[in-house]
Design a protein around this motif. Structure first.
Motif, short mmCIF file in Angstrom:
data_model
loop_
_atom_site.label_atom_id
_atom_site.label_comp_id
_atom_site.label_asym_id
_atom_site.label_seq_id
_atom_site.Cartn_x
_atom_site.Cartn_y
_atom_site.Cartn_z
N THR A 183 -22.73 47.22 -15.66
CA THR A 183 -22.05 47.42 -14.39
C THR A 183 -21.09 46.25 -14.14
N VAL A 184 -20.18 46.46 -13.22
CA VAL A 184 -19.28 45.38 -12.83
C VAL A 184 -20.08 44.19 -12.30
N LEU A 185 -21.13 44.45 -11.54
CA LEU A 185 -21.96 43.37 -11.01
C LEU A 185 -22.62 42.57 -12.13
N GLU A 186 -23.14 43.26 -13.14
CA GLU A 186 -23.75 42.58 -14.28
C GLU A 186 -22.73 41.76 -15.06
N ALA A 187 -21.54 42.32 -15.24
CA ALA A 187 -20.49 41.58 -15.96
C ALA A 187 -20.09 40.33 -15.18
N ASN A 188 -20.02 40.44 -13.86
CA ASN A 188 -19.71 39.27 -13.04
C ASN A 188 -20.75 38.18 -13.20
N TRP A 189 -22.02 38.58 -13.28
CA TRP A 189 -23.08 37.58 -13.45
C TRP A 189 -22.91 36.84 -14.77
N ILE A 190 -22.63 37.57 -15.84
CA ILE A 190 -22.44 36.93 -17.15
C ILE A 190 -21.27 35.95 -17.09
N MET A 191 -20.17 36.35 -16.47
CA MET A 191 -18.98 35.51 -16.44
C MET A 191 -19.18 34.25 -15.58
N HIS A 192 -19.84 34.39 -14.44
CA HIS A 192 -19.84 33.29 -13.47
C HIS A 192 -21.17 32.55 -13.37
N GLN A 193 -22.29 33.22 -13.57
CA GLN A 193 -23.59 32.55 -13.47
C GLN A 193 -24.27 32.39 -14.83
N GLY A 194 -24.10 33.35 -15.71
CA GLY A 194 -24.79 33.31 -17.01
C GLY A 194 -23.95 32.72 -18.12
N LYS A 195 -23.32 31.61 -17.84
CA LYS A 195 -22.39 31.03 -18.82
C LYS A 195 -23.08 30.54 -20.09
N GLN A 196 -24.40 30.29 -20.01
CA GLN A 196 -25.14 29.85 -21.19
C GLN A 196 -25.91 30.99 -21.85
N ASP A 197 -25.73 32.19 -21.36
CA ASP A 197 -26.47 33.36 -21.85
C ASP A 197 -25.72 33.99 -23.02
N ALA A 198 -25.96 33.46 -24.22
CA ALA A 198 -25.25 33.94 -25.40
C ALA A 198 -25.54 35.42 -25.67
N GLU A 199 -26.78 35.85 -25.46
CA GLU A 199 -27.13 37.25 -25.69
C GLU A 199 -26.38 38.16 -24.73
N GLY A 200 -26.31 37.76 -23.46
CA GLY A 200 -25.57 38.54 -22.48
C GLY A 200 -24.08 38.60 -22.79
N ILE A 201 -23.53 37.48 -23.25
CA ILE A 201 -22.12 37.44 -23.62
C ILE A 201 -21.85 38.40 -24.77
N ARG A 202 -22.72 38.39 -25.76
CA ARG A 202 -22.55 39.31 -26.90
C ARG A 202 -22.61 40.76 -26.45
N ALA A 203 -23.52 41.05 -25.53
CA ALA A 203 -23.65 42.42 -25.03
C ALA A 203 -22.39 42.86 -24.30
N LEU A 204 -21.82 41.95 -23.52
CA LEU A 204 -20.59 42.27 -22.80
C LEU A 204 -19.42 42.44 -23.76
N LEU A 205 -19.36 41.60 -24.78
CA LEU A 205 -18.30 41.71 -25.78
C LEU A 205 -18.41 43.00 -26.60
N ALA A 206 -19.59 43.57 -26.66
CA ALA A 206 -19.79 44.80 -27.44
C ALA A 206 -19.21 46.02 -26.75
N ILE A 207 -18.80 45.88 -25.50
CA ILE A 207 -18.23 47.01 -24.75
C ILE A 207 -16.76 47.13 -25.12
N SER A 208 -16.40 48.18 -25.80
CA SER A 208 -15.05 48.32 -26.33
C SER A 208 -13.99 48.41 -25.24
N ALA A 209 -14.36 48.89 -24.05
CA ALA A 209 -13.39 49.06 -22.96
C ALA A 209 -13.09 47.76 -22.22
N LEU A 210 -13.81 46.70 -22.52
CA LEU A 210 -13.59 45.43 -21.82
C LEU A 210 -12.17 44.93 -22.05
N SER A 211 -11.54 44.40 -21.01
CA SER A 211 -10.15 43.94 -21.10
C SER A 211 -10.01 42.80 -22.11
#
Length: 228
Positions: A183-211
């Motif tokens: 969700t947009v809310l989950e992506a916001n958390w990864i970008m702004h609060q979960g900056k050390q969350d490598a697993e979350g970053i990888r999951a977000l990067l796996a979304i092909s539609a991401l800008s």
């Protein structure tokens, strides 16, 4: 990723409340000139939505705003009451520089990659909105960008998959979604609060539609985490 029909949204739970456009102009009360297209006003007639935005709308800073991945800025009206209370003022549609003031599209309800029918156009969620200092400048409320960032109630952007006319009364419905996306809310958390969350970053990067802009930021962050 495989997109699947979303029955709940097909039942008509979304609506366009206002279509807003504006041209860059100086924001008042500043010691130095700050140009911005954040001041937008609702239109009553149809506007043409191209791959880069709406007729009659423009941005002052084309490095951080606009472009195909950020053709349409969207904000859900359900967030307005809390912000009116926070700033102790009544807000009009388009108050936060969004092109579409909508209902039924709060950040926890919308996933990166969701595709919507919007009038004659077809659009896709590409990334959350990145809070900008011009929000603070417009309302003389310096904590406003931090509020957007920490709450995750930032709004989001559409890219345009099919051009066409849009008006406030346009059909607006989600036609496909990927339950495996964030969700947009989950992506916001990864970008702004979960900056050390490598697993979350990888999951977000796996979304092909991401800008592309979010992808480049996250790739650099992941590289730093893995090589320090």
């Amino acid at each position: 990723m495989t997109l699947t029909p979303d029955r709940k949204q097909d039942e008509g739970n979304t609506a366009v409340l206002a279509v807003n456009v504006g041209q860059p102009k100086p924001l008042p009360g500043q010691k130095r000139e700050v140009m911005s297209g954040i001041v937008k006003h609702p239109v009553s007639d149809a506007v043409f939505l191209s791959f880069t935005g709406m007729t009659g709308d423009a941005q002052a800073d084309l490095v951080h705003h606009g472009g195909p991945d950020k053709a349409v800025c969207v904000y859900d009206y359900s967030r307005y009451p809390a912000l009116e209370q926070l700033m102790d003022r009544k807000l009009d549609w388009g108050a936060f520089g969004e092109n579409l003031t909508v209902e039924g599209c709060a950040e926890e309800m919308v996933r990166i990659g969701d595709v919507y029918e919007l009038g004659q156009a077809q659009v896709q969620v590409s990334q959350p909105r990145q809070p900008c200092f011009k929000l603070a400048v417009r309302y003389d409320y310096k904590e406003l960008p931090v509020y957007f960032q920490e709450s995750g109630h930032t709004g989001f952007y559409f890219r345009v998959l099919q051009e066409g006319e849009v008006r406030p009364s346009s059909i607006f419905r989600r036609i496909s979604t990927d339950p495996a996306s964030m969700t947009v809310l989950e992506a916001n958390w990864i970008m702004h609060q979960g900056k050390q969350d490598a697993e979350g970053i990888r999951a977000l990067l796996a979304i092909s539609a991401l800008s592309d802009s979010w992808r480049q930021t996250l790739l650099k962050r992941l590289d730093n985490l893995e090589n320090t």
